[in-house]
Design a protein around this motif. Structure first.
Motif, PDB file in Angstrom:
ATOM      1  N   LEU A  23      34.612  13.231 -33.405  1.00 34.24           N
ATOM      2  CA  LEU A  23      34.997  12.854 -32.125  1.00 34.24           C
ATOM      3  C   LEU A  23      33.993  13.506 -30.993  1.00 34.24           C
ATOM      4  CD1 LEU A  23      37.234  11.963 -29.937  1.00 34.24           C
ATOM      5  CD2 LEU A  23      38.305  14.073 -30.254  1.00 34.24           C
ATOM      6  N   MET A  24      33.736  14.731 -31.364  1.00 35.58           N
ATOM      7  CA  MET A  24      32.690  15.225 -30.198  1.00 35.58           C
ATOM      8  C   MET A  24      31.229  14.309 -30.393  1.00 35.58           C
ATOM      9  SD  MET A  24      32.982  19.504 -30.365  1.00 35.58           S
ATOM     10  CE  MET A  24      32.045  19.507 -31.789  1.00 35.58           C
ATOM     11  N   ALA A  25      30.670  13.914 -31.456  1.00 34.33           N
ATOM     12  CA  ALA A  25      29.401  13.250 -31.340  1.00 34.33           C
ATOM     13  C   ALA A  25      29.777  11.965 -30.745  1.00 34.33           C
ATOM     14  CB  ALA A  25      29.211  12.812 -32.880  1.00 34.33           C
ATOM     15  N   ALA A  26      30.958  10.984 -30.905  1.00 34.99           N
ATOM     16  CA  ALA A  26      31.263  10.042 -30.061  1.00 34.99           C
ATOM     17  C   ALA A  26      31.340  10.215 -28.932  1.00 34.99           C
ATOM     18  CB  ALA A  26      32.477   9.328 -30.570  1.00 34.99           C
ATOM     19  N   ALA A  27      31.984  11.243 -28.358  1.00 33.98           N
ATOM     20  CA  ALA A  27      31.838  11.557 -26.803  1.00 33.98           C
ATOM     21  C   ALA A  27      30.639  11.834 -26.309  1.00 33.98           C
ATOM     22  CB  ALA A  27      32.889  12.937 -26.594  1.00 33.98           C
ATOM     23  N   ARG A  28      29.718  12.505 -27.104  1.00 33.45           N
ATOM     24  CA  ARG A  28      28.278  13.217 -26.729  1.00 33.45           C
ATOM     25  C   ARG A  28      27.390  11.783 -26.503  1.00 33.45           C
ATOM     26  NH1 ARG A  28      27.164  16.543 -30.393  1.00 33.45           N
ATOM     27  NH2 ARG A  28      26.419  14.982 -31.794  1.00 33.45           N
ATOM     28  N   MET A  29      27.805  10.612 -27.459  1.00 31.17           N
ATOM     29  CA  MET A  29      27.153   9.339 -27.187  1.00 31.17           C
ATOM     30  C   MET A  29      27.825   8.260 -26.476  1.00 31.17           C
ATOM     31  SD  MET A  29      25.696   8.775 -30.922  1.00 31.17           S
ATOM     32  CE  MET A  29      27.020   9.464 -32.134  1.00 31.17           C
ATOM     33  N   GLY A  30      29.015   8.584 -25.865  1.00 36.50           N
ATOM     34  CA  GLY A  30      29.937   7.774 -25.067  1.00 36.50           C
ATOM     35  C   GLY A  30      30.480   6.617 -25.673  1.00 36.50           C
ATOM     36  N   SER A  54      34.369  21.159 -26.941  1.00 36.27           N
ATOM     37  CA  SER A  54      35.071  20.001 -27.109  1.00 36.27           C
ATOM     38  C   SER A  54      34.471  18.638 -26.910  1.00 36.27           C
ATOM     39  CB  SER A  54      36.443  20.140 -26.434  1.00 36.27           C
ATOM     40  OG  SER A  54      36.142  19.973 -25.008  1.00 36.27           O
ATOM     41  N   GLY A  55      35.038  17.413 -27.399  1.00 34.83           N
ATOM     42  CA  GLY A  55      34.653  16.251 -26.972  1.00 34.83           C
ATOM     43  C   GLY A  55      34.502  15.985 -25.321  1.00 34.83           C
ATOM     44  N   LEU A  56      35.371  16.641 -24.706  1.00 28.76           N
ATOM     45  CA  LEU A  56      35.321  16.510 -23.058  1.00 28.76           C
ATOM     46  C   LEU A  56      34.197  17.293 -22.624  1.00 28.76           C
ATOM     47  CD1 LEU A  56      36.464  15.814 -20.576  1.00 28.76           C
ATOM     48  CD2 LEU A  56      37.975  17.618 -20.563  1.00 28.76           C
ATOM     49  N   HIS A  57      33.935  18.322 -23.234  1.00 28.71           N
ATOM     50  CA  HIS A  57      32.716  19.282 -22.831  1.00 28.71           C
ATOM     51  C   HIS A  57      31.458  18.363 -23.082  1.00 28.71           C
ATOM     52  CE1 HIS A  57      29.584  22.405 -22.762  1.00 28.71           C
ATOM     53  NE2 HIS A  57      29.334  21.684 -24.279  1.00 28.71           N
ATOM     54  N   TRP A  58      31.306  17.878 -24.210  1.00 27.51           N
ATOM     55  CA  TRP A  58      29.887  17.017 -24.518  1.00 27.51           C
ATOM     56  C   TRP A  58      29.956  15.897 -23.963  1.00 27.51           C
ATOM     57  CZ3 TRP A  58      25.864  18.970 -26.575  1.00 27.51           C
ATOM     58  CH2 TRP A  58      26.054  20.154 -27.249  1.00 27.51           C
ATOM     59  N   ALA A  59      30.850  15.217 -23.640  1.00 27.06           N
ATOM     60  CA  ALA A  59      31.095  14.019 -22.754  1.00 27.06           C
ATOM     61  C   ALA A  59      30.527  14.277 -21.106  1.00 27.06           C
ATOM     62  CB  ALA A  59      32.357  13.428 -22.532  1.00 27.06           C
ATOM     63  N   ALA A  60      30.876  15.467 -20.847  1.00 27.31           N
ATOM     64  CA  ALA A  60      30.606  16.132 -19.492  1.00 27.31           C
ATOM     65  C   ALA A  60      29.165  16.379 -19.532  1.00 27.31           C
ATOM     66  CB  ALA A  60      31.364  16.969 -19.234  1.00 27.31           C
ATOM     67  N   VAL A  61      28.692  17.306 -20.352  1.00 27.01           N
ATOM     68  CA  VAL A  61      27.244  17.514 -20.274  1.00 27.01           C
ATOM     69  C   VAL A  61      26.233  16.678 -20.891  1.00 27.01           C
ATOM     70  CG1 VAL A  61      27.824  20.104 -20.635  1.00 27.01           C
ATOM     71  CG2 VAL A  61      27.105  18.571 -22.855  1.00 27.01           C
ATOM     72  N   SER A  62      26.495  15.387 -21.408  1.00 21.40           N
ATOM     73  CA  SER A  62      25.801  14.265 -21.625  1.00 21.40           C
ATOM     74  C   SER A  62      25.913  13.190 -20.657  1.00 21.40           C
ATOM     75  CB  SER A  62      26.269  13.876 -23.170  1.00 21.40           C
ATOM     76  OG  SER A  62      26.109  14.833 -24.018  1.00 21.40           O
ATOM     77  N   ASP A  63      26.657  13.439 -19.578  1.00 21.17           N
ATOM     78  CA  ASP A  63      26.828  12.618 -18.372  1.00 21.17           C
ATOM     79  C   ASP A  63      27.492  11.171 -18.828  1.00 21.17           C
ATOM     80  OD1 ASP A  63      26.706  12.003 -15.686  1.00 21.17           O
ATOM     81  OD2 ASP A  63      24.588  11.019 -15.834  1.00 21.17           O
ATOM     82  N   ARG A  64      28.446  11.393 -19.710  1.00 22.94           N
ATOM     83  CA  ARG A  64      29.117  10.110 -20.353  1.00 22.94           C
ATOM     84  C   ARG A  64      30.330  10.118 -19.473  1.00 22.94           C
ATOM     85  NH1 ARG A  64      25.260   7.531 -23.070  1.00 22.94           N
ATOM     86  NH2 ARG A  64      24.179   8.786 -24.342  1.00 22.94           N
ATOM     87  N   VAL A  65      30.286   9.375 -18.167  1.00 19.32           N
ATOM     88  CA  VAL A  65      31.750   9.472 -17.341  1.00 19.32           C
ATOM     89  C   VAL A  65      32.558   8.712 -18.112  1.00 19.32           C
ATOM     90  CG1 VAL A  65      32.426   8.880 -15.123  1.00 19.32           C
ATOM     91  CG2 VAL A  65      30.157   9.746 -15.371  1.00 19.32           C
ATOM     92  N   ALA A  66      32.422   7.481 -18.516  1.00 19.09           N
ATOM     93  CA  ALA A  66      33.606   6.740 -19.208  1.00 19.09           C
ATOM     94  C   ALA A  66      34.356   7.550 -20.275  1.00 19.09           C
ATOM     95  CB  ALA A  66      32.947   5.284 -19.804  1.00 19.09           C
ATOM     96  N   ALA A  67      33.523   8.088 -21.169  1.00 17.57           N
ATOM     97  CA  ALA A  67      33.973   9.017 -22.238  1.00 17.57           C
ATOM     98  C   ALA A  67      34.900  10.022 -21.773  1.00 17.57           C
ATOM     99  CB  ALA A  67      32.947   9.255 -23.051  1.00 17.57           C
ATOM    100  N   ALA A  68      34.239  10.804 -20.597  1.00 18.50           N
ATOM    101  CA  ALA A  68      35.001  12.000 -20.326  1.00 18.50           C
ATOM    102  C   ALA A  68      36.343  11.349 -19.617  1.00 18.50           C
ATOM    103  CB  ALA A  68      34.334  12.427 -19.082  1.00 18.50           C
ATOM    104  N   ARG A  69      36.280  10.288 -18.791  1.00 18.71           N
ATOM    105  CA  ARG A  69      37.540   9.922 -18.229  1.00 18.71           C
ATOM    106  C   ARG A  69      38.642   9.335 -19.205  1.00 18.71           C
ATOM    107  NH1 ARG A  69      35.445   5.907 -14.792  1.00 18.71           N
ATOM    108  NH2 ARG A  69      35.344   7.632 -13.361  1.00 18.71           N
ATOM    109  N   PHE A  70      38.024   8.808 -20.412  1.00 23.34           N
ATOM    110  CA  PHE A  70      38.870   8.227 -21.370  1.00 23.34           C
ATOM    111  C   PHE A  70      39.735   9.747 -21.908  1.00 23.34           C
ATOM    112  CE2 PHE A  70      39.260   7.533 -26.023  1.00 23.34           C
ATOM    113  CZ  PHE A  70      40.535   6.697 -25.972  1.00 23.34           C
ATOM    114  N   LEU A  71      38.852  10.514 -22.359  1.00 16.09           N
ATOM    115  CA  LEU A  71      39.613  11.709 -23.096  1.00 16.09           C
ATOM    116  C   LEU A  71      40.515  12.283 -22.129  1.00 16.09           C
ATOM    117  CD1 LEU A  71      36.251  13.211 -24.736  1.00 16.09           C
ATOM    118  CD2 LEU A  71      38.461  12.322 -26.003  1.00 16.09           C
TER     119      LEU A  71
END
Length: 111
Positions: A23-30, A54-71
């Protein structure tokens, strides 16, 4: 190349950790579809790794807005803010061996 694991030979904790890492890897990659699949399989949306990320952390620091919003839509919560330590005593006497400047001092110096 995708690694396949024989989850029948893994403990429940091992499987949970492996899925949380995915989950964290998927969030990091969006990869929102992969995150959706993992959550449907029962991965905890707020799962945290050993370092507390967390996945939310990795989505945020990787600038994956859609992933962060989904989480967030799935119930992910940001970790509570850590309490900050009080500022260190101000250094106003270089003769004591202090090398910190006194600029930005929030406490009155004593002495």
């Amino acid at each position: 190349m995708r690694t396949h694991y024989n989850v029948q030979c893994m403990s429940a904790v091992g499987v949970r950790n492996m899925m949380g890492q995915r989950l964290m890897a998927a969030a990091r990659m969006g990869l929102v579809p992969e995150m959706r699949r993992l959550l449907r399989q029962g991965v905890e949306v707020n799962w945290r790794g050993s370092s507390g990320d967390s996945g939310l952390h990795w989505a945020a620091v990787s600038d994956r807005v859609a992933a962060a919003r989904f989480l967030v839509q799935q119930g992910a919560a940001a970790p509570p803010k850590k309490a900050q330590a009080p500022p260190a005593a101000c250094c106003t006497r270089p003769s004591t061996g202090c090398t910190r400047p006194s600029t930005g001092c929030t406490r009155p110096s004593t002495g």
